[in-house]
Write a protein that holds these residues in place. Sequence first.
Motif, PDB file in Angstrom:
ATOM      1  N   LEU A 209       0.832  -1.217   0.000  1.00 30.42           N
ATOM      2  CA  LEU A 209       0.000   0.000   0.000  1.00 30.42           C
ATOM      3  C   LEU A 209       0.856   1.253   0.000  1.00 30.42           C
ATOM      4  CD1 LEU A 209      -2.751   1.405   0.195  1.00 30.42           C
ATOM      5  CD2 LEU A 209      -2.612   1.162   2.694  1.00 30.42           C
ATOM      6  N   ILE A 210       1.927   1.268   0.790  1.00 35.36           N
ATOM      7  CA  ILE A 210       2.773   2.458   0.874  1.00 35.36           C
ATOM      8  C   ILE A 210       3.394   2.778  -0.487  1.00 35.36           C
ATOM      9  CG2 ILE A 210       4.809   1.127   1.603  1.00 35.36           C
ATOM     10  CD1 ILE A 210       5.636   3.546   3.289  1.00 35.36           C
ATOM     11  N   THR A 211       3.728   1.742  -1.256  1.00 30.22           N
ATOM     12  CA  THR A 211       4.302   1.954  -2.591  1.00 30.22           C
ATOM     13  C   THR A 211       3.256   2.542  -3.532  1.00 30.22           C
ATOM     14  OG1 THR A 211       5.782   0.087  -2.232  1.00 30.22           O
ATOM     15  CG2 THR A 211       5.513   0.856  -4.501  1.00 30.22           C
ATOM     16  N   LYS A 212       2.033   2.012  -3.459  1.00 25.76           N
ATOM     17  CA  LYS A 212       0.956   2.540  -4.303  1.00 25.76           C
ATOM     18  C   LYS A 212       0.694   4.016  -4.019  1.00 25.76           C
ATOM     19  CE  LYS A 212      -1.453  -1.904  -4.713  1.00 25.76           C
ATOM     20  NZ  LYS A 212      -2.704  -2.634  -4.406  1.00 25.76           N
ATOM     21  N   LEU A 391      11.494   3.219   1.575  1.00 26.56           N
ATOM     22  CA  LEU A 391      10.872   1.947   1.934  1.00 26.56           C
ATOM     23  C   LEU A 391       9.850   1.529   0.884  1.00 26.56           C
ATOM     24  CD1 LEU A 391      10.711  -0.251   4.148  1.00 26.56           C
ATOM     25  CD2 LEU A 391       8.874   1.088   5.198  1.00 26.56           C
ATOM     26  N   ALA A 392       9.119   2.525   0.342  1.00 25.87           N
ATOM     27  CA  ALA A 392       8.127   2.233  -0.695  1.00 25.87           C
ATOM     28  C   ALA A 392       8.805   1.677  -1.947  1.00 25.87           C
ATOM     29  CB  ALA A 392       7.350   3.501  -1.044  1.00 25.87           C
ATOM     30  N   ILE A 393      10.041   2.057  -2.198  1.00 28.45           N
ATOM     31  CA  ILE A 393      10.773   1.554  -3.364  1.00 28.45           C
ATOM     32  C   ILE A 393      11.419   0.191  -3.077  1.00 28.45           C
ATOM     33  CG2 ILE A 393      12.731   2.008  -4.895  1.00 28.45           C
ATOM     34  CD1 ILE A 393      12.161   5.002  -4.514  1.00 28.45           C
ATOM     35  N   VAL A 394      11.960   0.049  -1.873  1.00 25.17           N
ATOM     36  CA  VAL A 394      12.713  -1.159  -1.533  1.00 25.17           C
ATOM     37  C   VAL A 394      11.806  -2.375  -1.345  1.00 25.17           C
ATOM     38  CG1 VAL A 394      14.171  -2.216   0.244  1.00 25.17           C
ATOM     39  CG2 VAL A 394      14.645   0.107  -0.560  1.00 25.17           C
ATOM     40  N   ILE A 397      11.054  -4.325  -4.486  1.00 24.75           N
ATOM     41  CA  ILE A 397      12.291  -4.957  -4.952  1.00 24.75           C
ATOM     42  C   ILE A 397      12.597  -6.218  -4.132  1.00 24.75           C
ATOM     43  CG2 ILE A 397      14.772  -4.643  -5.186  1.00 24.75           C
ATOM     44  CD1 ILE A 397      14.256  -1.702  -5.791  1.00 24.75           C
ATOM     45  N   MET A 398      12.362  -6.138  -2.844  1.00 14.22           N
ATOM     46  CA  MET A 398      12.562  -7.305  -1.970  1.00 14.22           C
ATOM     47  C   MET A 398      11.572  -8.418  -2.331  1.00 14.22           C
ATOM     48  SD  MET A 398      13.268  -5.453   1.695  1.00 14.22           S
ATOM     49  CE  MET A 398      13.379  -7.037   2.542  1.00 14.22           C
ATOM     50  N   ASN A 399      10.329  -8.029  -2.682  1.00 22.36           N
ATOM     51  CA  ASN A 399       9.329  -9.034  -3.100  1.00 22.36           C
ATOM     52  C   ASN A 399       9.764  -9.727  -4.394  1.00 22.36           C
ATOM     53  OD1 ASN A 399       7.772  -8.437  -0.897  1.00 22.36           O
ATOM     54  ND2 ASN A 399       6.408  -7.033  -2.004  1.00 22.36           N
ATOM     55  N   ILE A 400      10.336  -8.906  -5.322  1.00 22.64           N
ATOM     56  CA  ILE A 400      10.833  -9.475  -6.568  1.00 22.64           C
ATOM     57  C   ILE A 400      11.966 -10.466  -6.307  1.00 22.64           C
ATOM     58  CG2 ILE A 400      12.004  -8.922  -8.733  1.00 22.64           C
ATOM     59  CD1 ILE A 400      10.509  -6.248  -8.734  1.00 22.64           C
TER      60      ILE A 400
END
Length: 405
Positions: A209-212, A391-394, A397-400
């Motif tokens: 959600l924070i990334t969105k 954090l919204a960017i990282v 990337i961690m999920n990927i």
Amino acid sequence: MTLFYYKAVTPAGEVLEGQFDLGSRDDVIGKLQDAGNIPLEVREADGGDSASLFAALFKKKTLRQAQIVQFTQQLATLLGAGQPLDRALQILLDLPESDKARRMLERIRDEVRGGTPLSDSLEAEQGTFSRLYVNMVRAGEAGGSLHDTLARLADYLERSAALRSSVINAMIYPAFLVGMVLVSLMVLLVYVVPQFAPMFADMNVEMPLITKVVLAVGSALQSFWWLILIAIVLGIGWLRRQMAEPVARLGIDERLLRMRVVGDIVRKIETARIARTLGTLLKNGVPLLSGLTVARNVMTNTALAEVVATATEEVKTGGGLAHALAQSKRFPKLAIQMISVGEESGELDAMLLKVADTFDVEVKNTLDRLLAALVPATTIVMTVVVAMIMLAIVLPIMNIAGAVK
């Protein structure tokens, strides 16, 4: 005969406005002073308010505030040393650096040599010398103590400038810091964050959600920055119109006073301003009621100015100034107590100047404390916001990375 518009303050503190059909401005001023009034403004009625306002908008002050203080100090010194007024003005012609300022002083000198009072010569230089300045000089001329008046006026201007300078200087670094924070956030949201949106879409990864939220904010800023800019400009224009409306301005100033930190600073600044103005006027022999009316005009907070107006009406009926100001409970208790002591001892003018000194120091100390707290607080807020963006960017990337494994 010429029709002149005038505005004056009576010994009872009332503001008079009207017109006289007389030969010159000096005749109008003389008639007002003979009636015991203090002239605030005298001009030809044909000039019109709109023309005066238009000229005031585009006329640049000939002397800077620091030059006015220096001019006042040196003129007071020369007069105190026994120099005639026209000779003192001649000596001071070397003071200003610009030709425009020098020509202005030459005009004042020539008018004084021609028999025009110094106050009228200063008033003719519209936009350079304030009404308070002109009225104090006029009162000093009437009382025969011009050099003492100028010395007090110079001290008043110097202290007022020091207070204003301390407020501005205290806000420079926090304003710069906040500006840098906003610029940094704009760069991150508009240019850095949107670079990751296509990558996340191509990888078909579920975004937190924070990334969105961060991506949506960055996209909105990138696409509709012009709309946001227009909204800011319109908001500033609306606020300026509100500040120009007396009723709306009064409401804004009242809300400002109710704010916990800002309201306290505003009260202290306005207390110092009116105390120094009124104390200087009383020292110069201006009656209390007239002084209150003149001093009220130098206040910038209309809510506190209304309190002073109400207090003036109570003083007219025989009430004490301290008691009248205390009714609103808007002025600091320490100031009220000091004014009360000044009234009881018969040294109200001296006590008002002490009140001004006291609250000048209070304002400086308060601003220093705020500055000491604001800088680390702003740094912490910036750190937290930047950390949330990162954090919204990282997180995606961690999920990927997790999905690859």
